[in-house]
Design an enzyme around this catalytic site. Structure first.
Site, PDB file in Angstrom:
ATOM      1  N   ARG A   1       0.820  -1.212   0.000  1.00  0.00           N
ATOM      2  CA  ARG A   1       0.000   0.000   0.000  1.00  0.00           C
ATOM      3  C   ARG A   1       0.852   1.259   0.000  1.00  0.00           C
ATOM      4  NH1 ARG A   1      -4.886  -2.357   2.408  1.00  0.00           N
ATOM      5  NH2 ARG A   1      -6.586  -0.875   2.561  1.00  0.00           N
TER       6      ARG A   1
ATOM      7  N   ARG B   1     -10.221   6.924   3.843  1.00  0.00           N
ATOM      8  CA  ARG B   1      -9.522   5.766   3.254  1.00  0.00           C
ATOM      9  C   ARG B   1      -9.294   5.993   1.758  1.00  0.00           C
ATOM     10  NH1 ARG B   1     -13.648   1.515   4.935  1.00  0.00           N
ATOM     11  NH2 ARG B   1     -12.388  -0.059   3.888  1.00  0.00           N
TER      12      ARG B   1
HETATM   13  P1  AMP Z   1      -8.442  -3.479   4.006  1.00  0.00           P
HETATM   14  O1  AMP Z   1      -9.130  -4.664   4.592  1.00  0.00           O
HETATM   15  O2  AMP Z   1      -7.389  -3.853   2.993  1.00  0.00           O
HETATM   16  O3  AMP Z   1      -9.405  -2.449   3.495  1.00  0.00           O
HETATM   17  O4  AMP Z   1      -7.653  -2.783   5.205  1.00  0.00           O
HETATM   18  C1  AMP Z   1      -8.307  -2.246   6.331  1.00  0.00           C
HETATM   19  C2  AMP Z   1      -7.360  -1.336   7.105  1.00  0.00           C
HETATM   20  O5  AMP Z   1      -6.226  -2.084   7.565  1.00  0.00           O
HETATM   21  C3  AMP Z   1      -6.757  -0.191   6.294  1.00  0.00           C
HETATM   22  O6  AMP Z   1      -7.614   0.941   6.249  1.00  0.00           O
HETATM   23  C4  AMP Z   1      -5.471   0.086   7.076  1.00  0.00           C
HETATM   24  O7  AMP Z   1      -5.736   0.789   8.274  1.00  0.00           O
HETATM   25  C5  AMP Z   1      -5.039  -1.324   7.466  1.00  0.00           C
HETATM   26  N1  AMP Z   1      -4.161  -1.956   6.426  1.00  0.00           N
HETATM   27  C6  AMP Z   1      -4.466  -3.054   5.688  1.00  0.00           C
HETATM   28  N2  AMP Z   1      -3.450  -3.353   4.868  1.00  0.00           N
HETATM   29  C7  AMP Z   1      -2.486  -2.422   5.086  1.00  0.00           C
HETATM   30  C8  AMP Z   1      -1.203  -2.162   4.530  1.00  0.00           C
HETATM   31  N3  AMP Z   1      -0.696  -2.943   3.558  1.00  0.00           N
HETATM   32  N4  AMP Z   1      -0.504  -1.105   5.004  1.00  0.00           N
HETATM   33  C9  AMP Z   1      -0.990  -0.324   5.982  1.00  0.00           C
HETATM   34  N5  AMP Z   1      -2.194  -0.494   6.536  1.00  0.00           N
HETATM   35  C10 AMP Z   1      -2.949  -1.530   6.100  1.00  0.00           C
END
Ligand code: AMP
Length: 191
Positions: free
Chosen positions: A89, A146
């Site tokens: 990310r 986000r």
């Molecule tokens: P997601 O399920 O991919 O939408 O991730 C949910 C939340 O987890 C994100 O909004 C971030 O706070 C955190 N997160 C997930 N993957 C990452 C990553 N690769 N780097 C940093 N934060 C992450």
């Protein structure tokens, strides 16, 4: 090995399509969001620390997620390949992933980027929030943040893989089946 980065903004359909792809191609699914939510459910120190960022829609620090991915790669040493969902990310995460894979004598095959407009993303995330119970899908301020964080910190990862000739854009609108067909066409062309 077939190592795919499934990329796109929040709500692009990465998790849904990753589930279809792992079933068809026999890859291991690594979603940093899922791993973090698992840590949170287990009330681990890492999970509780990560929650502070996740609740606001901010990124968890690179060192935390890179360490998590490293241990998962070690755990699945005999995999046919991986599908990375929600990771990398940031450009720093992409660089670290290249280093980790190089140590295992492998590399990212391609980045498949699902493209979906902002209005549709918001609609999907709010819809998911009603059934998933995910705190970060319930609040429009967090959803907007986000998407902003994606545009600011994550979208530059496209340039990183473009420079390696690995970036493939996929239209992420339409039915789940139609999007999956588009992904399969590209994946079959990689092999
Ligand atoms: P997601 O399920 O991919 O939408 O991730 C949910 C939340 O987890 C994100 O909004 C971030 O706070 C955190 N997160 C997930 N993957 C990452 C990553 N690769 N780097 C940093 N934060 C992450």
């Amino acid at each position: 090995m077939l190592n795919i980065v499934l990329f796109g903004p929040p709500g692009a359909g990465k998790g849904t399509q990753a589930a279809n792809i792992i079933e068809k191609y026999g890859l291991v699914h690594l979603s940093t969001g899922d791993i973090l939510r698992g840590e949170l459910a287990a009330q681990s120190k890492l999970g509780l620390e990560a929650k502070k960022y996740m609740d606001k829609g901010e990124l968890v620090p690179d060192s935390v997620v890179i360490g998590m991915i490293e241990s998962k790669l070690d755990h699945h040493a005999d995999a046919n390949g991986f599908i990375f969902d929600g990771f990398p990310r940031t450009t720093a995460q992409a660089e670290a992933l290249d280093d980790l894979l190089a140590r295992k004598k492998t590399a990212i095959t391609a980045m498949l980027a699902l493209e979906v407009g902002k209005e549709e993303l918001i609609k999907r995330l709010q819809g998911r929030g009603k059934i998933s119970g995910r705190a970060d899908d319930q609040d429009i301020i967090v959803i907007e943040n986000r998407i902003n964080v994606y545009n600011r910190e994550t979208a530059p990862v496209i340039d990183y893989y473009s420079a390696q000739g690995k970036f493939k854009a996929i239209a992420g609108m339409g039915t789940i089946e139609a999007i999956f067909d588009r992904l399969c066409l590209v994946i079959d062309g990689l092999k």
